[in-house]
Design an enzyme around this catalytic site. Structure first.
Site, short mmCIF file in Angstrom:
data_model
loop_
_atom_site.label_atom_id
_atom_site.label_comp_id
_atom_site.label_asym_id
_atom_site.label_seq_id
_atom_site.Cartn_x
_atom_site.Cartn_y
_atom_site.Cartn_z
CB SER A 1 -9.94 -3.53 4.77
OG SER A 1 -11.24 -3.98 4.46
CB CYS A 2 -8.83 -3.98 -0.23
SG CYS A 2 -8.40 -5.47 0.69
CG ASN A 3 -12.47 -7.77 0.93
OD1 ASN A 3 -12.91 -8.06 -0.18
ND2 ASN A 3 -11.50 -8.44 1.51
CG HIS B 1 -10.59 -9.15 -2.29
ND1 HIS B 1 -9.95 -10.13 -1.56
CD2 HIS B 1 -10.05 -7.97 -1.88
CE1 HIS B 1 -9.07 -9.56 -0.74
NE2 HIS B 1 -9.10 -8.26 -0.93
CG HIS C 1 -15.33 -8.31 5.31
ND1 HIS C 1 -15.30 -9.68 5.44
CD2 HIS C 1 -14.08 -7.94 4.92
CE1 HIS C 1 -14.10 -10.13 5.13
NE2 HIS C 1 -13.34 -9.09 4.81
CB ALA C 2 -21.15 -7.25 8.54
CB ILE D 1 -0.96 -0.01 1.22
CG1 ILE D 1 -1.88 -1.25 1.18
CG2 ILE D 1 -1.77 1.29 1.29
CD1 ILE D 1 -2.78 -1.37 -0.02
CD GLN E 1 -5.38 -8.18 -4.03
OE1 GLN E 1 -6.40 -8.30 -4.70
NE2 GLN E 1 -4.22 -8.72 -4.40
NE ARG F 1 -4.82 -10.13 -1.24
CZ ARG F 1 -4.98 -9.97 0.06
NH1 ARG F 1 -5.60 -10.88 0.78
NH2 ARG F 1 -4.51 -8.88 0.66
#
Ligand code: NAD
Length: 340
Positions: free
Chosen positions: A138-140, A219, A193-194, A12, A300, A167
């Site tokens: 985060s990415c997700n 992902h 994630h939620a 990153i 990601q 991934r």
């Protein structure tokens, strides 16, 4: 010019550093390195000033890497520090940033309470304005929030059920797996994630499930969204295709997989084959009653990079979120519409 430094020059950090160099209103003070690895040599070749821990200066110089100073000196010269160190290390650095009175941007691997606000530019730019500490999710979570905040503009979302195929590792990570398994991450529901989405969209009814797959490219998310009122597929596609930072892939292009999406990123000459945009499979966008279904892919390694740039502007008091997003997109060649 905002003076910005990047602490942690890995996956990153190196991308954020490149993005800072492309901004008309930011200057890159330098980046930190703790290891004399290939990334340090490449940064030197790019002319990026390198700062290292005090007791590592000799090691770097012996390795032929020019050192500008210590990491703490880099912090002192900065208005904003982007922390891109590994999960949990940023929280340890926070004390240092705080003692120097510096604003800082953290990444999604840190706990939400590391910062005053969790951030996704298309959702809550305004909340980050003038804050001292901001955490780019985060990415997700960036993929989820960017999509959900865009759909919310078409019609109010009442419920989200999402399946995330993660991934297993980034391409450079030689020691991570699995290489021959699909692994619930975790088997208990919901996945984290939620909760992370709820740090930004606080009242949203969302449940996420995640599984790790043996791939390094991207992902993929599968979303089932319940809306307050019916919408047409055309309305959804029209909004997705006119929103910067979202790209569609059509069946006509014969792009059927993340492998081909990344191949296009290479074909169009994206640096490091980065795709900062969320990539929606157009054919997956379907409506049944009040329910909307769609699938999209998330690169990601790069999706959070434009968000970091907007977060830097927000903490330094730049109030116009739409303008910041536009400046970031223009400088980085971030598009809307169709991938090809
Ligand atoms: P990385 O391991 O690729 O990079 C981290 C860098 O920090 C490395 O160069 C490492 O040498 C350096 N570092 C380690 N300890 C340090 C210290 N004490 N001081 C200074 N530098 C130090 O990690 P990454 O994938 O870039 O992840 C960084 C953050 O970004 C994490 O919070 C992660 O969760 C988040 N993130 C990662 C991804 C991804 O897919 N890689 C996506 C979104 C968010």
């Amino acid at each position: 010019m905002m003076k910005v430094s990047v602490n942690g020059y890995g996956t990153i950090g190196k991308r954020v550093a490149s993005a800072i160099l492309a901004q008309p209103d930011m200057s890159l003070i330098g980046v930190s390195k703790t290891s004399t690895n290939y990334e340090a040599y490449h940064a030197q070749r790019l002319g990026i000033p390198l700062y290292v821990p005090k007791d590592s200066i000799k090691e770097f110089e012996d390795a032929g890497i020019k050192v500008m100073g210590t990491i703490e000196e880099m912090f002192r010269d900065s208005d904003v520090i982007v922390d891109a160190t590994p999960n949990g290390v940023g929280a340890q650095y926070k004390q240092v940033y705080s003692s120097l009175g510096k604003k800082s941007i953290f990444q999604g691997g840190e706990k939400a309470n590391v910062a005053d606000v969790s951030f996704s530019a298309l959702c809550n730019y305004d909340e980050a304005v003038d804050k001292k500490y901001v955490r780019v999710v985060s990415c997700n979570t960036t993929g989820l929030l960017r999509t959900l905040c865009t759909i919310n503009r078409v019609e109010k979302i009442t419920k989200v059920r999402a399946t995330i195929v993660r991934r297993a590792a980034d391409p450079k990570e030689v020691k991570k797996g699995p290489i021959n398994s699909l692994t619930p991450d975790p088997a208990s529901i919901p996945s984290h994630h939620a909760k992370d989405v709820n740090t930004v969209l606080k009242d949203l009814d969302i449940v996420t499930m995640a599984i790790v797959a043996p791939t390094t490219l991207m992902h993929v998310h599968m979303l089932n969204i319940t809306l307050a009122n019916q919408v047409t597929r055309e309305e959804v596609l029209s909004t997705l295709s006119s929103t910067p930072r979202i790209l569609l892939v059509s069946g006509k292009s014969k792009i059927t997989s993340t492998a081909e999406i990344i191949e296009v990123a290479r074909d169009i000459g994206r640096s490091r084959n980065d795709l900062y945009e969320t990539v929606v499979f157009e054919d997956s966008v379907s409506v049944k009653g009040n329910e909307l279904f769609l699938m999209y892919a998330v690169h990601q390694e790069s999706i959070v990079v434009p968000e970091n740039i907007d977060a830097i502007r927000a903490v330094t008091g730049f109030r116009d979120g739409l303008k910041s997003v536009e400046m970031t997109n223009t400088s980085m060649g971030i598009r809307k519409g169709y991938l090809v």
